[in-house]
Each structure stands twice: as C-alpha cells, then as structure tokens.
Scaffold this active site. Structure first.
Site: not given
Ligand code: CP
Ligand code: NVA
Length: 305
Positions: A102, A129, A132, A224, A264, A292
């Site tokens: 990340r 992402h 996700q 988000d 998310c 996830r």
C-alpha cells in the site's frame, strides 16, 4: 499473470474467473475451512499508510489457505527513503513468495513489481485500489447474479476507489456513472482506458455533476471519503465542496427500489454517508468489507497456487 496491480491489466475472462474462484473459496471457508492451497507460502505486507481491512483480510486470507503473512509498518521499511524501492523489492524476493504493498505514489508499486522476482499485489495507491474493486464486483454479483447490465453510480470524489470500480464495471459490462463536483473528476488516463473496455463489453459510461440525475433508477450507489489518505491538507476545502454529494435517505430514495449502497470504508458518517443509510436496509457495507477476504484469497491463489 505475475502481478495484480490494476483491474485494467486483466482480461474480462480472467477477472470473471477470479470472481468465480472467490465464490468457491467463500463457500469452502463457510463450510468449515479452506484447503491448504498456499501451504508454506508467505506474503510480505508493506504499508506506507494505515489500514484495517486490507491488513487484516490479507493476513487472514494467507492463514486460512495454510500460508503466513508478515506486516511491515510504514516506519520499518521507509520505502524509497531508508532504502531504494528496487533494493527492497530484490531483498524481499529472497525471503517471501509474494509482496502486497500500500503506497502513496502509484509509480512505487509499479517499481516494486518491476524489480521483484515474486508477484506484487497493489493494496491501494493514489491511483487505484484493485483489490477493493474485486470485492465490490463480488458483492454486486452476489446481489444481482452478474455485473452485466447492472447500473452502478459512484457519488463523490473521482479517487483511487472510483478508478477501480469504473474499470471493473467497464470490463464486466456494468453501466457506470460518476457524479462528482467540478475539479474532482477521475483522472483522464483512467477514463480513456475505461472507454476502451466499455466499447468491448457494451457497458455505458456517464460522467456528470448532478448526484440526483446520477442515481435515478440505479441498482448500486457507491460512495467513498471526500478526502483520501495523503490529501489531509485539503480536507477543509473539500468539506466545503462535497456536502451536496452526501449519500443520505433522500438520495437513496431516488434510486431503484432494489438499490444497494456500497462504501469501501472507512466511512465518515455524517459526511459522505449518513448513519441512516450506512445502517439501513439498502446498505451492504459489511458484507462488502467481508468480501475483501474472499476476493483476495482468489487473487492470492491465482498468483501463488
Ligand atoms: N477499504 C480499505 O481498503 O480499507 P483499509 O484502508 O482499512 O484497508
Ligand atoms: N480513497 C480512500 C480509500 C481508503 C480505503 C483513500 O485512499 O484514503
């Protein structure tokens, strides 16, 4: 397939195969446990930013599959600061079987992949992402049977999460709309790619500013945070711009009756989403977060199995 850096890098058939595997692994897990498909395999998890879902779901995914995961905090590695990215990639490749990272700068995860001898998975960058995006697609597929023809609307900032959602929709034939304030659109390069994928899948893409027009009769409303990690100094400016883009009961009532709401997470309740919506009947926030785990197991098995 060596790495998993973006939805854009994979064919619709490969993405669908990963979703199908995620469904199978989820069933297997719920029926008592996964087979040890990754027995003896290890994953290094390199984080430049905080995380709950990505960290815990990757760690548990490796354990459930018979492998192991190692968390490396922002302070430990100093990616590109204490040591060059090329050196970190080459050193880790001698210790572990895969690297999940990340990062702030998307170029850094690309550099890791270029230099690592082992698969690299993008656990979020400033650009996208993709893990996700896979969990989002799994959640939509579970609700509606498939992505093809489903109307998905993203409300808010054209950020990393929006890029991966747009790409998975365009790859798998869902219609994708984004409503964002002027100046907060998805980066043009990502939109150009989506247009190519949509031309192949038959998906329709719509880019507008009016959140009410964007949700009319849609099946999925997605939102988000208004301020992503790394943009904290812009938070106050953004808080002045984004309130018309809040996903609240009024906005949800303008969508299809069967609409689901996705986010998310982490959610900033009272900003981009209200409690009534996050905890209401249309919300799938927690099944989505739990997906996830299952989506990432599929990615890990495809790369390492
Ligand atoms: N959605 C997501 O990636 O959450 P974390 O930042 O907690 O990993
Ligand atoms: N867009 C958010 C997603 C967090 C999972 C961020 O980058 O901070």
């Amino acid at each position: 397939m060596k790495d998993f850096i973006g939805i854009a890098d994979h064919s619709p058939a490969d993405l669908q195969a990963m979703l199908d595997l995620a469904v199978e692994l989820k069933k297997e897990h719920q029926a008592g446990g996964n087979k040890p498909r990754l027995q003896g395999k290890t994953l290094a998890m390199v984080f430049q930013k905080p995380s709950l879902r990505t960290r815990v779901s990757f760690d548990m995914a490796m354990r459930h599959l018979g492998g192991d995961a190692l968390y490396l905090s922002p302070a430990e590695i100093g990616l590109g600061q204490r040591e060059s990215i090329a050196d970190v990639a080459r050193v880790l490749s001698g210790y572990v079987d895969a690297i999940m990272a990340r990062v702030f700068d998307h170029a850094h995860v690309l550099q890791l992949a270029e230099w690592a001898g082992v698969p690299v998975i993008n656990g979020l960058s400033d650009y996208n992402h993709p893990c996700q995006g896979m969990a989002d697609a799994l959640t939509i597929q579970e609700e509606f049977g498939a992505l093809k023809g489903i109307n998905v609307t993203y409300i808010g900032d054209g950020n990393n999460v929006a890029v991966s959602l747009m790409h998975i929709c365009a790859k798998l034939g869902a219609n994708f709309t984004i409503a964002n304030p002027a100046g907060y659109a998805i980066v043009p390069g990502a939109v150009d790619l989506a247009k190519q994928f949509a031309a192949e899948s038959g998906s329709a893409l719509t880019f507008i500013e009016d959140p009410h027009a964007a949700v009319k009769n849609v099946d999925v409303i997605y939102t988000d945070t208004w301020t992503s990690m790394g943009q904290e100094e812009e938070a106050r400016k953004r808080e002045a711009v984004f309130p018309p883009y809040q996903v609240n009961p009024q906005l949800v009532s303008e969508a299809s009756k069967r609409a689901i709401v996705l986010h998310c997470l982490p959610a900033h309740r009272g900003q981009e989403i209200t409690d009534e919506v996050a905890d209401g009947p249309h919300s799938r926030l927690f099944p989505q977060a739990h997906n996830r785990l299952h989506a990432q197991k599929a990615i890990l098995v495809k790369l390492l199995g």
